[in-house]
Design a protein around this motif. Structure first.
Motif, PDB file in Angstrom:
ATOM      1  N   GLU A 134       0.688  -1.319   0.028  1.00  0.00           N
ATOM      2  CA  GLU A 134       0.049   0.079  -0.010  1.00  0.00           C
ATOM      3  C   GLU A 134       0.996   1.417  -0.116  1.00  0.00           C
ATOM      4  OE1 GLU A 134      -3.461  -0.328  -0.190  1.00  0.00           O
ATOM      5  OE2 GLU A 134      -2.641  -2.360  -0.553  1.00  0.00           O
ATOM      6  N   LYS A 135       1.990   1.203  -0.073  1.00  0.00           N
ATOM      7  CA  LYS A 135       2.968   2.431  -0.328  1.00  0.00           C
ATOM      8  C   LYS A 135       3.630   2.393  -1.547  1.00  0.00           C
ATOM      9  CE  LYS A 135       3.637   2.833   4.533  1.00  0.00           C
ATOM     10  NZ  LYS A 135       4.886   3.061   5.532  1.00  0.00           N
ATOM     11  N   ASP A 136       3.764   3.356  -2.471  1.00  0.00           N
ATOM     12  CA  ASP A 136       4.333   3.701  -3.584  1.00  0.00           C
ATOM     13  C   ASP A 136       5.786   3.971  -3.727  1.00  0.00           C
ATOM     14  OD1 ASP A 136       2.034   2.402  -4.668  1.00  0.00           O
ATOM     15  OD2 ASP A 136       1.205   4.272  -5.678  1.00  0.00           O
ATOM     16  N   LYS A 137       6.525   3.269  -4.868  1.00  0.00           N
ATOM     17  CA  LYS A 137       7.897   4.159  -5.109  1.00  0.00           C
ATOM     18  C   LYS A 137       7.781   4.324  -6.449  1.00  0.00           C
ATOM     19  CE  LYS A 137      10.547   1.717  -1.740  1.00  0.00           C
ATOM     20  NZ  LYS A 137      11.574   0.824  -1.502  1.00  0.00           N
ATOM     21  N   LEU A 138       8.082   5.741  -7.187  1.00  0.00           N
ATOM     22  CA  LEU A 138       8.011   6.199  -8.037  1.00  0.00           C
ATOM     23  C   LEU A 138       9.545   6.222  -8.776  1.00  0.00           C
ATOM     24  CD1 LEU A 138       5.753   7.222 -10.426  1.00  0.00           C
ATOM     25  CD2 LEU A 138       6.249   9.463  -9.472  1.00  0.00           C
ATOM     26  N   CYS A 139       9.768   5.625  -9.553  1.00  0.00           N
ATOM     27  CA  CYS A 139      11.176   5.421 -10.574  1.00  0.00           C
ATOM     28  C   CYS A 139      11.005   6.119 -11.929  1.00  0.00           C
ATOM     29  CB  CYS A 139      11.585   4.057 -10.580  1.00  0.00           C
ATOM     30  SG  CYS A 139      12.106   3.314  -9.134  1.00  0.00           S
ATOM     31  N   ILE A 140      11.502   7.209 -12.047  1.00  0.00           N
ATOM     32  CA  ILE A 140      11.668   7.934 -13.327  1.00  0.00           C
ATOM     33  C   ILE A 140      12.827   8.214 -13.863  1.00  0.00           C
ATOM     34  CG2 ILE A 140      10.595   9.947 -14.550  1.00  0.00           C
ATOM     35  CD1 ILE A 140       8.834  10.600 -12.290  1.00  0.00           C
ATOM     36  N   LEU A 141      12.970   7.711 -15.022  1.00  0.00           N
ATOM     37  CA  LEU A 141      14.329   7.799 -15.883  1.00  0.00           C
ATOM     38  C   LEU A 141      13.940   8.717 -17.319  1.00  0.00           C
ATOM     39  CD1 LEU A 141      15.403   4.177 -16.502  1.00  0.00           C
ATOM     40  CD2 LEU A 141      15.850   5.548 -14.430  1.00  0.00           C
ATOM     41  N   PHE A 162      15.130  18.343 -15.674  1.00  0.00           N
ATOM     42  CA  PHE A 162      14.599  17.313 -15.382  1.00  0.00           C
ATOM     43  C   PHE A 162      13.724  17.789 -13.977  1.00  0.00           C
ATOM     44  CE2 PHE A 162      15.154  12.359 -13.652  1.00  0.00           C
ATOM     45  CZ  PHE A 162      13.837  12.356 -14.022  1.00  0.00           C
ATOM     46  N   LYS A 163      14.048  18.273 -13.113  1.00  0.00           N
ATOM     47  CA  LYS A 163      13.347  18.946 -12.040  1.00  0.00           C
ATOM     48  C   LYS A 163      12.255  19.595 -12.547  1.00  0.00           C
ATOM     49  CE  LYS A 163      16.907  20.553  -9.397  1.00  0.00           C
ATOM     50  NZ  LYS A 163      17.589  21.352  -8.315  1.00  0.00           N
ATOM     51  N   GLU A 164      12.208  20.731 -13.431  1.00  0.00           N
ATOM     52  CA  GLU A 164      11.257  21.394 -14.158  1.00  0.00           C
ATOM     53  C   GLU A 164      10.322  20.558 -14.826  1.00  0.00           C
ATOM     54  OE1 GLU A 164      13.050  24.206 -16.720  1.00  0.00           O
ATOM     55  OE2 GLU A 164      13.516  25.542 -15.262  1.00  0.00           O
ATOM     56  N   TYR A 165      10.773  19.336 -15.237  1.00  0.00           N
ATOM     57  CA  TYR A 165       9.570  18.451 -15.900  1.00  0.00           C
ATOM     58  C   TYR A 165       8.909  17.827 -14.724  1.00  0.00           C
ATOM     59  CZ  TYR A 165       7.341  14.333 -17.659  1.00  0.00           C
ATOM     60  OH  TYR A 165       6.412  13.450 -18.088  1.00  0.00           O
ATOM     61  N   LEU A 166       9.598  17.399 -13.912  1.00  0.00           N
ATOM     62  CA  LEU A 166       8.724  16.813 -12.623  1.00  0.00           C
ATOM     63  C   LEU A 166       8.005  17.783 -11.723  1.00  0.00           C
ATOM     64  CD1 LEU A 166      11.848  14.731 -10.958  1.00  0.00           C
ATOM     65  CD2 LEU A 166      10.137  13.868 -12.220  1.00  0.00           C
ATOM     66  N   LYS A 183       7.803  21.784  -2.012  1.00  0.00           N
ATOM     67  CA  LYS A 183       6.461  22.361  -2.307  1.00  0.00           C
ATOM     68  C   LYS A 183       6.218  22.362  -3.771  1.00  0.00           C
ATOM     69  CE  LYS A 183       6.863  25.612   1.311  1.00  0.00           C
ATOM     70  NZ  LYS A 183       8.070  25.344   1.945  1.00  0.00           N
ATOM     71  N   GLN A 184       7.057  22.347  -4.725  1.00  0.00           N
ATOM     72  CA  GLN A 184       6.614  22.169  -6.052  1.00  0.00           C
ATOM     73  C   GLN A 184       6.805  20.851  -6.818  1.00  0.00           C
ATOM     74  OE1 GLN A 184       8.704  25.049  -9.004  1.00  0.00           O
ATOM     75  NE2 GLN A 184      10.095  25.315  -7.216  1.00  0.00           N
ATOM     76  N   LEU A 185       7.356  19.957  -6.018  1.00  0.00           N
ATOM     77  CA  LEU A 185       7.152  18.440  -6.113  1.00  0.00           C
ATOM     78  C   LEU A 185       5.934  17.828  -5.231  1.00  0.00           C
ATOM     79  CD1 LEU A 185       8.358  16.286  -8.233  1.00  0.00           C
ATOM     80  CD2 LEU A 185       9.675  15.430  -6.197  1.00  0.00           C
ATOM     81  N   ALA A 186       4.684  18.121  -5.586  1.00  0.00           N
ATOM     82  CA  ALA A 186       3.655  17.721  -4.641  1.00  0.00           C
ATOM     83  C   ALA A 186       2.490  17.025  -5.486  1.00  0.00           C
ATOM     84  CB  ALA A 186       3.306  19.045  -3.996  1.00  0.00           C
TER      85      ALA A 186
END
Length: 424
Positions: free
Chosen positions: A122-129, A140-144, A357-360
């Motif tokens: 019930e807990k998620d991990k998000l892996c992004i390449l 990349f941060k701006e895209y996220l 705050k921006q990655l929410a």
């Protein structure tokens, strides 16, 4: 949805340079991001957010084509189904996550973004390449940030669209500079091609990528920031000081360290007009002696970095790179860059703060997140640092043997010990 024809986009100079890094076996061109959540994400909403983000940044659904007169990105019909994969596992097997995290983005057989959502109890991990050819860590941060913002907004507004951002060229920096600054760039001296011949004795193994991680927890990171503030320094100065001192322990000499600098600082809102690579290197050369104490080294590092950061001539290297590809035929330009460009054997990159705050993602709390750069090939070595919610993550990425991994771990332990003995 795509139109009934496929559109091409120009490959910019930095896109090509990142491609050449892979060709020259310096590093692959994949950026990595992991976020651990306290609960679950809405998979369908995430899929829709990714779909919208592709329309904003269509190069994601492209493949790289070098066979034409000028290399380009050509749309290849990739969809969100080609990008995201969801798996559910019964326990938090780190090997499963690592196996995915170490994969490469294939420039010629896209897409240029790959996402895996891993659900563990019930807990998620998000892996992004993300393809480093499309953007640097700041891009990349701006895209996220955009992706998480879309995810949050479409909950109550199904027609929500993000603003398209198209300019990926260096001119977005140059157009914001004064004539005086442009003259300084034109006549400025940039020493980006001179590095030490010092290197780690590595064996290398192209079939065995690994990323070794160390964390500096909140308590110690607050102490580190306080130490820096008291000495009118930055966290970056402290990290560089520890790096130089550890390398001195290992090699018996001061090593000149190239440090990645984000050129978006010359754009009014520090945000790119498109998702792209906008970085270059500053050179930290403190001379032949570190000084006896950590503070003596820090003083030298701070003095050198303040001088480097005030020199706008650092823009010259990327402006020159773009000019070479704009003026000369591609094959000629590629030959010039391959011959002239020298990559540092030992380097440093501070990816900086990943803004919580921006990655929410709406109400889904992120409990841990970090970003790390591309994976290096022997003999290249790079220390990367990213920070999220006042936790710093150090990483060294390498294609190497178990012996290489042991050497990397010895280095990271020495680095942490240097901070422990001097700062905390």
């Amino acid at each position: 949805m795509l139109n009934n024809y496929y559109k091409n986009y120009k490959a910019e100079a930095w896109d090509i340079l990142q491609y050449l890094f892979k060709v020259k076996k310096i590093n692959d061109h994949t950026l990595h991001f992991i976020a651990k959540f306290s609960g679950k994400l809405d998979l369908e909403r995430l899929r829709k957010a990714i779909d919208i983000s592709i329309n904003v940044f269509p190069l994601i659904r492209c493949r790289y084509n070098e066979s034409k007169r000028q290399p380009c990105w050509e749309e290849a019909g990739y969809t969100v189904s080609d990008i995201i994969e969801f798996i559910e596992i019964q326990n938090g097997k780190e090997e499963c996550i690592k196996k995915y995290l170490y994969q490469q983005i294939d420039a010629f057989n896209g897409p240029q973004l790959r996402i895996k959502l891993i659900r563990v109890k019930e807990k998620d991990k998000l892996c992004i390449l993300m393809s480093h050819m499309l953007c640097d860590a700041a891009g990349f941060k701006e895209y996220l940030y955009m992706l998480s913002n879309i995810y949050s907004n479409i909950k109550n507004n199904q027609d929500y669209q993000a603003m398209t951002r198209k300019n990926r060229k260096v001119n977005q920096i140059l157009k914001n500079l004064s004539i005086t600054e442009k003259v300084k760039i034109m006549f400025g001296k940039v020493d980006i091609f001179t590095y030490n011949d010092v290197k780690f004795e590595l064996e290398g193994d192209i079939n065995n990528p690994f990323i070794e991680i160390r964390n500096i927890n909140k308590e110690k990171f607050h102490m580190l920031k306080a130490y820096a503030k008291e000495r009118e320094s930055t966290v970056n100065d402290i990290m560089l000081t520890a790096y130089i001192r550890v390398l001195f322990q290992l090699f018996g000499r001061c090593v000149t360290i190239p440090c990645t600098v984000d050129l978006r600082k010359y754009i009014p809102n520090h945000r790119g007009e498109g998702f792209c690579n906008l970085c270059t290197n500053l050179i930290c050369n403190i001379g032949d002696e570190t000084g006896r104490t950590f503070e003596e080294t820090l003083y030298k590092v701070k003095k050198e970095m303040n001088k480097q950061k005030s020199n706008i001539a650092c823009v010259k290297s990327v402006a020159m790179l773009e000019k070479v590809f704009d003026i000369f035929p591609y094959k000629t330009a590629r030959g010039i860059v391959e011959k002239k460009f020298v990559n540092p054997l030992i380097a440093f990159t501070n990816i900086g703060i990943i803004d919580e705050k921006q990655l929410a993602f709406d109400n889904s709390d992120i409990v841990e997140a970090y970003m790390t750069g591309s994976i290096k090939y022997n003999p290249y070595f790079q220390l990367a640092i990213s920070t999220f919610d006042n936790v710093a993550t150090l990483s060294v990425n390498l294609y190497g043997t178990q012996s290489d991994k042991n050497k990397v771990n010895i280095f990271l332990d020495k680095f942490i010990n240097e901070l422990q003995a001097s700062v905390y």
